[in-house]
Write an enzyme that holds these catalytic residues in place. Sequence first.
Site, PDB file in Angstrom:
ATOM      1  N   ARG A 200      18.096  33.718  15.997  1.00  0.00           N
ATOM      2  CA  ARG A 200      17.600  35.028  15.590  1.00  0.00           C
ATOM      3  C   ARG A 200      17.332  35.045  14.092  1.00  0.00           C
ATOM      4  O   ARG A 200      18.188  34.664  13.301  1.00  0.00           O
ATOM      5  CB  ARG A 200      18.604  36.122  15.968  1.00  0.00           C
ATOM      6  CG  ARG A 200      18.678  36.315  17.488  1.00  0.00           C
ATOM      7  CD  ARG A 200      19.743  37.276  17.860  1.00  0.00           C
ATOM      8  NE  ARG A 200      21.055  36.625  17.717  1.00  0.00           N
ATOM      9  CZ  ARG A 200      22.203  37.214  18.032  1.00  0.00           C
ATOM     10  NH1 ARG A 200      22.224  38.446  18.460  1.00  0.00           N
ATOM     11  NH2 ARG A 200      23.333  36.558  17.889  1.00  0.00           N
TER      12      ARG A 200
ATOM     13  N   GLY B 187      15.299  28.198  -1.297  1.00  0.00           N
ATOM     14  CA  GLY B 187      15.234  27.699   0.061  1.00  0.00           C
ATOM     15  C   GLY B 187      14.335  28.544   0.933  1.00  0.00           C
ATOM     16  O   GLY B 187      13.541  29.343   0.441  1.00  0.00           O
TER      17      GLY B 187
ATOM     18  N   LYS C 216      19.567  42.269   9.938  1.00  0.00           N
ATOM     19  CA  LYS C 216      19.611  43.549  10.656  1.00  0.00           C
ATOM     20  C   LYS C 216      20.411  44.579   9.876  1.00  0.00           C
ATOM     21  O   LYS C 216      20.001  45.743   9.744  1.00  0.00           O
ATOM     22  CB  LYS C 216      20.228  43.328  12.043  1.00  0.00           C
ATOM     23  CG  LYS C 216      20.505  44.596  12.831  1.00  0.00           C
ATOM     24  CD  LYS C 216      21.182  44.308  14.158  1.00  0.00           C
ATOM     25  CE  LYS C 216      22.494  43.614  14.062  1.00  0.00           C
ATOM     26  NZ  LYS C 216      23.643  44.351  13.660  1.00  0.00           N
TER      27      LYS C 216
ATOM     28  N   CYS D 240      23.071  39.137  12.086  1.00  0.00           N
ATOM     29  CA  CYS D 240      23.757  40.251  11.423  1.00  0.00           C
ATOM     30  C   CYS D 240      23.147  40.656  10.091  1.00  0.00           C
ATOM     31  O   CYS D 240      22.735  41.800   9.913  1.00  0.00           O
ATOM     32  CB  CYS D 240      25.232  39.904  11.224  1.00  0.00           C
ATOM     33  SG  CYS D 240      26.105  39.653  12.774  1.00  0.00           S
TER      34      CYS D 240
ATOM     35  N   GLY E 239      18.724  34.034   7.554  1.00  0.00           N
ATOM     36  CA  GLY E 239      18.428  34.559   8.885  1.00  0.00           C
ATOM     37  C   GLY E 239      19.711  34.947   9.574  1.00  0.00           C
ATOM     38  O   GLY E 239      20.725  35.210   8.933  1.00  0.00           O
TER      39      GLY E 239
ATOM     40  N   LYS F  65      21.549  28.664  10.913  1.00  0.00           N
ATOM     41  CA  LYS F  65      22.554  27.967  10.113  1.00  0.00           C
ATOM     42  C   LYS F  65      23.127  26.842  10.971  1.00  0.00           C
ATOM     43  O   LYS F  65      22.967  26.839  12.187  1.00  0.00           O
ATOM     44  CB  LYS F  65      23.666  28.914   9.641  1.00  0.00           C
ATOM     45  CG  LYS F  65      24.564  29.423  10.758  1.00  0.00           C
ATOM     46  CD  LYS F  65      25.677  30.295  10.194  1.00  0.00           C
ATOM     47  CE  LYS F  65      26.631  30.704  11.323  1.00  0.00           C
ATOM     48  NZ  LYS F  65      27.765  31.463  10.810  1.00  0.00           N
TER      49      LYS F  65
END
Length: 186
Positions: free
Chosen positions: A75, A1, A11, A8, A5, A68
């Site tokens: 983000r 896919g 990062k 959390c 992203g 999602k």
Amino acid sequence: GPGFGGSCFPKDLRALLHLAGNNGTELKIVKAVIEVNEAQRYHMINKIKTAMGTLKGKTVAVLGLSFKPNTDDVREAPAFYIIEGILKEGAYVRAYDPAAMKNFKTVLPNISYFKNPYSAVRGADALIIVTEWNEFRNLDLERIKGLLKKPYFFSDLRNIYEPAKMRALSFKYFCVGRPCENRINE
């Protein structure tokens, strides 16, 4: 896919890698995960270019902007990187997301946003689904095909439709990670 992203996980992986490095430890697997995730975003753009030839002057509809479903969080959203790459190739982007458009406009204001998926698809040369919202699982595919200039249903990056059904509807349907008639080498 198209990669992962969110606020959390990406990062946290970078923080873990940094912390380990500061303590003289190399986390090869974590580093590889980060690199593969970043590369996967651009791999999707290359798949689209390979199938369509040039993107210059083409219009691409992108459904799903959040990282999602069921969130307005954009983000580290794969859609940002994919759209940015499509724009760099000279294409125009028509976008729709059930919840994230307001937030997405703050990071990418220079694309066209629409009130529903059908308006976004109207007149586009191709359709890409980046985020697997339930709303996109129930699209009127006959209507979608009639709204597209060409029947490119790109990568459905989350594989929410069955290839046999898409072939029966005469879409040029491109899968990710599973057998599909129009599959481009992963």
